[in-house]
Write an enzyme that holds these catalytic residues in place. Sequence first.
Site, PDB file in Angstrom:
ATOM      1  CD  GLU A 211      -1.384  45.267 -55.267  1.00 45.26           C
ATOM      2  OE1 GLU A 211      -0.421  45.748 -54.674  1.00 45.26           O
ATOM      3  OE2 GLU A 211      -1.285  44.501 -56.234  1.00 45.26           O
ATOM      4  CG  HIS A 235       0.718  37.208 -52.202  1.00 47.64           C
ATOM      5  ND1 HIS A 235       1.843  36.691 -51.605  1.00 47.64           N
ATOM      6  CD2 HIS A 235       1.153  38.269 -52.932  1.00 47.64           C
ATOM      7  CE1 HIS A 235       2.908  37.411 -51.955  1.00 47.64           C
ATOM      8  NE2 HIS A 235       2.512  38.363 -52.769  1.00 47.64           N
TER       9      HIS A 235
HETATM   10  C1  BG6 Z   1       3.921  41.377 -54.224  1.00 43.74           C
HETATM   11  C2  BG6 Z   1       3.548  41.542 -55.674  1.00 43.74           C
HETATM   12  O1  BG6 Z   1       4.249  40.049 -53.952  1.00 43.74           O
HETATM   13  O2  BG6 Z   1       2.830  41.773 -53.420  1.00 43.74           O
HETATM   14  C3  BG6 Z   1       3.144  42.980 -55.951  1.00 43.74           C
HETATM   15  O3  BG6 Z   1       4.637  41.179 -56.493  1.00 43.74           O
HETATM   16  C4  BG6 Z   1       2.060  43.425 -54.999  1.00 43.74           C
HETATM   17  O4  BG6 Z   1       2.698  43.117 -57.296  1.00 43.74           O
HETATM   18  C5  BG6 Z   1       2.453  43.125 -53.558  1.00 43.74           C
HETATM   19  O5  BG6 Z   1       1.846  44.808 -55.174  1.00 43.74           O
HETATM   20  C6  BG6 Z   1       1.303  43.403 -52.614  1.00 43.74           C
HETATM   21  O6  BG6 Z   1       1.761  43.300 -51.298  1.00 43.74           O
HETATM   22  P1  BG6 Z   1       1.046  44.077 -50.109  1.00 43.74           P
HETATM   23  O7  BG6 Z   1       1.737  43.579 -48.886  1.00 43.74           O
HETATM   24  O8  BG6 Z   1       1.262  45.529 -50.384  1.00 43.74           O
HETATM   25  O9  BG6 Z   1      -0.402  43.695 -50.179  1.00 43.74           O
END
Ligand code: BG6
Length: 478
Positions: A211, A235
């Site tokens: 990220e 995840h």
């Molecule tokens: C969330 C986390 O579950 O997923 C966040 O709490 C993270 O910290 C986010 O930024 C990332 O999700 P995506 O869909 O943007 O990859």
Amino acid sequence: IPVDPFDLVIFGGTGDLAQRKILPGLFRRFRAGQMGGDARVIGAARSDMDADAYRDFARKAVMEFEPEAAKDTEHLDSFLQQLDYVTIDARGNAGWSELTGMLRDDEIRAFYFSVAPSLFGDLADRLHKHGLDCPNCRIVVEKPFGRDLQTAKALNATIAEYFDEQQIYRIDHYLGKETVQNLMAIRFGNTLFEPLWNSQYVDHIQITVAEEVGVGGRGDYYDRSGAMRDMMQNHIMQLLCLIAMEPPAKFDPDAVRDEKLKVIRALDPVAPEDAVRGQYEGTGQSGSYRNEVGNRDSTTESFVALRATISNWRWAGTPFYLRTGKRLRERASEIAVVFKDAPHSIFGADAGRHRNILTIKLQPNEGIELGVTIKEPGPGGMRLVDVPLDMTFAEALGPEEADFPDAYERLIMDVIRGNQTLFMRGDEVEAAWAWIDPIIALWEESDRPPLTYATGSSGPDDALMLMHRDGRRWREIR
Ligand code: BG6
């Protein structure tokens, strides 16, 4: 296909998730005709407001987070008419009989717990007291599901007092991502890959969820969680399960979840040298983790990289390298299946080393790329070069088809349809904590703080070493 009529209650209806994802997502489903005119959405929160004020709140949320769709004012106005609001106290009696009175007896009732986890137990309790744990009732529980094995078990036990497992939808929004589901389609819908999907042909697998953003306004929550609890336990482990699991006999909830659970249970404990944690550090006032969360002594990790191994017939000998972090160079998430070298090179040393890599790109551009080796064009003799057999879904399917529903849209519709395939079962969540807890415990026992890495980099050097040691390297975060 429209789903059956439903009453959806969003606890935390004025919160960040409702604003960014749930309400805009529901509107998209409404526009697409999937959420019918007979569905109702009830925001429930502490704030004192009436239905009209909540509709205003929802309108603004849709305009901000789905600006294109919001231009369809005709649909937006009718969508908002289906919204209602109740001021409620999760720990007291206020609002509960009003809420009960709003719900229809014969329709599906879904209760979305988009609140602090400390309220999950209270909400389950109150729902029960007001008869809202009926057979047509179901609950949707956001992550984090506990903060370790013990708290996850306690939470499972509390909600199991009133709800059957079939009524509990534990959300991991990564499972709702289109490409993540595609991962299963690729593996189990093609004959091409599955025969090679094992340690005989796969050298290793890399999973990266990088990220660019920092912790933003969620510093309080994040500083108590860290990357391990926020991303890895859920995840990334879910991605790992889908990549590594045996083919389920059917695409049905328990068949899929049984296979995922077996993967988690076959994971070896992680050795201390195979777990790297980092924290971002910027220059000056901005861009530093500790400044962002307002905790000068924080030892919470904003980056983690692990080398994981799975002790079963399929995967013994094939390492899985997993990493995730915030404030990295770029937002890029992918799974790369790196196949072994051809057993013998007939083209000689000059041809170089080439291998096939299947990359499943989750974001920003969803797609699948298969790296194949071909002859370098031209008269220069038999020199080899790797090229991608590339297919972004937008190109292959056309922009219309590739306008995927957001993960939340898909998952909320699954809740209404009663399909739990893309939700985590209680035993799965507990098994994931059982694997994660000892790693966190090691860190907590050690007096070494997380390694620092520069904001905008690709993480701490030790994460690179994790692979270099094995004679391998991470794919670049581009
Ligand atoms: C969330 C986390 O579950 O997923 C966040 O709490 C993270 O910290 C986010 O930024 C990332 O999700 P995506 O869909 O943007 O990859």
